[in-house]
Design a protein around this motif. Structure first.
Motif, short mmCIF file in Angstrom:
data_model
loop_
_atom_site.label_atom_id
_atom_site.label_comp_id
_atom_site.label_asym_id
_atom_site.label_seq_id
_atom_site.Cartn_x
_atom_site.Cartn_y
_atom_site.Cartn_z
N UNK A 168 15.81 6.24 -17.00
CA UNK A 168 15.47 5.86 -18.37
C UNK A 168 16.75 5.48 -19.11
N UNK A 169 16.59 5.17 -20.38
CA UNK A 169 17.71 4.70 -21.19
C UNK A 169 18.72 5.81 -21.45
N UNK A 170 18.25 7.03 -21.60
CA UNK A 170 19.17 8.15 -21.85
C UNK A 170 20.07 8.40 -20.64
N UNK A 171 19.49 8.32 -19.44
CA UNK A 171 20.29 8.53 -18.23
C UNK A 171 21.28 7.39 -18.02
N UNK B 233 19.09 -4.50 -20.02
CA UNK B 233 18.03 -5.44 -20.37
C UNK B 233 16.67 -4.89 -19.94
N UNK B 234 16.60 -4.31 -18.76
CA UNK B 234 15.32 -3.73 -18.30
C UNK B 234 14.94 -2.52 -19.14
N UNK B 235 15.93 -1.68 -19.46
CA UNK B 235 15.62 -0.49 -20.25
C UNK B 235 15.16 -0.86 -21.66
N UNK B 236 15.79 -1.85 -22.28
CA UNK B 236 15.37 -2.28 -23.61
C UNK B 236 13.99 -2.94 -23.56
N UNK B 237 13.72 -3.65 -22.46
CA UNK B 237 12.39 -4.24 -22.32
C UNK B 237 11.32 -3.16 -22.23
N UNK B 238 11.63 -2.08 -21.53
CA UNK B 238 10.70 -0.96 -21.46
C UNK B 238 10.56 -0.26 -22.81
N UNK B 239 11.65 -0.29 -23.61
CA UNK B 239 11.61 0.38 -24.91
C UNK B 239 10.72 -0.34 -25.91
#
Length: 356
Positions: free
Chosen positions: A86-89, A318-324
């Motif tokens: 995830x974004x935190x990790x 970019x993938x993490x922000x897309x998931x966010x």
């Protein structure tokens, strides 16, 4: 048996040619392996450390050596970033990489947590000069007491330390004149230190005003016409402050919608919905490219500089922000901030009760 010593001597005296490129490759591999171990240790340490206990990352010099270290660690992050969930990790891995760079180049990293290390608005050079002035004034007081006849052991010991390294003795006849000269010398030093503080303060003010004039002229003119007001009265009570803002933000409010909402809804019915937002690595690279390097970071303590230099993280971010973009999928880390109460008038305590 006769030829054996000659063969041994020939073998000993034969020079051994070593390829310098091989030595350089081996040394480079050893250095990269050492850097990899430091990186892994820093990432593991960061994952197990709460945000408030993370060390404060310093600003590193933009030298060739430091950039080379960042470039060497950049490809090593691919394995860790791709395995993040995830974004935190992902953020903790990037912080660990930044911490590893600081340790490799020997930068001083504060071991105390950022929550306990409150930074002062007074510059370090000014604090040092003010400490010198305070010590000089205390010494002047001791010298005056001794000159007036106070012979307590603490006073005598301080006077002897003041004349250490000189030929002045406390029992000589002209000790009163020596004390007066020493006091005058300390007063002149205090005056010189005070002028230095005023000179530096005026220079800093001019620099900040010139920089503000280039970025926001309106704000500069407002600051010149109406200087910032700092609360001189008693500070508001913490309980009263919390109760005041809780009454504004924590209590549920039932809004009565008027007929205008139906009009707006009918007008918006024919609007074409916006196309889905697609975040690409180029978008992330462009966003961090325009951001200042060492702007004050958020709760994670990661500066923009590291997002710029660790370019392998752009695709993962970019993938993490897309998931966010999915509702309620953004971590609270990126939606939490710190609010500072700034007094608007001279009496800070009354500002909580005066309606605005």
């Amino acid at each position: 048996m006769v030829e054996q010593p000659a063969n041994v001597d020939a073998a000993v005296n034969t020079p051994v040619v070593v390829d310098s490129n091989d030595d350089g490759t081996v040394a480079q591999e050893l250095e990269l392996e050492h850097m990899r171990s430091i990186l892994e240790e820093a990432i593991v340490e960061t994952r197990s450390t709460p945000l408030e206990n993370r060390p404060r990352l310093p600003r590193i010099a933009l030298s060739k050596r430091n950039r080379a270290v960042v470039r060497a660690l950049n490809p090593m992050l691919v394995t860790y970033l791709e395995a993040s969930r995830d974004l935190c990790e992902t953020d903790s891995i990037l912080f660990g990489a930044a911490l590893a760079v600081c340790r490799i180049i020997g930068a001083k990293v504060s071991t105390a947590g950022r929550a306990t290390g409150h930074s002062s608005a007074i510059p370090a050079w000014r604090r040092r000069i003010e400490e010198r002035i305070a010590k000089a004034r205390a010494l002047i007081g001791r010298l005056i007491c001794f000159r007036s006849g106070n012979n307590r052991p603490r006073i005598v010991r301080t006077v002897r330390m003041a004349f250490a390294g000189t030929n002045v003795s406390l029992s000589q006849p002209d000790i009163t004149q020596k004390l007066t000269e020493r006091i005058d010398d300390l007063k002149q030093r205090i005056a010189a230190w005070g002028k230095r503080i005023r000179r530096y303060t005026e220079r800093s003010t001019r620099f900040n005003q010139n920089r503000l004039f280039q970025s926001d002229q309106k704000r500069l003119y407002e600051s010149l016409e109406r200087p910032m007001v700092s609360g001189t009265g008693p500070a508001p009570n913490q309980a009263d402050t919390v109760a005041f803002w809780r009454g504004l933000w924590s209590e549920p409010v039932n809004h009565s919608e008027g007929p205008w909402t139906e009009v707006v809804a009918s007008q918006c019915a024919g609007i074409t919905p916006m196309d889905p937002v697609i975040i690409t690595p180029d978008d992330v690279a462009e966003a961090v490219r325009r951001a200042p390097n060492w702007k004050s970071p958020g709760l994670d303590g990661l500066h923009h500089y590291w997002l710029k230099r660790f370019m392998v993280c752009h695709s993962v971010l970019a993938r993490r922000f897309q998931e966010a973009l999915t509702p309620q999928s953004l971590p609270s880390l990126f939606t939490t901030g710190i609010t500072h109460l700034v007094p608007k008038d001279q009496d800070s305590a009354k500002s909580l009760t005066v309606p605005r």
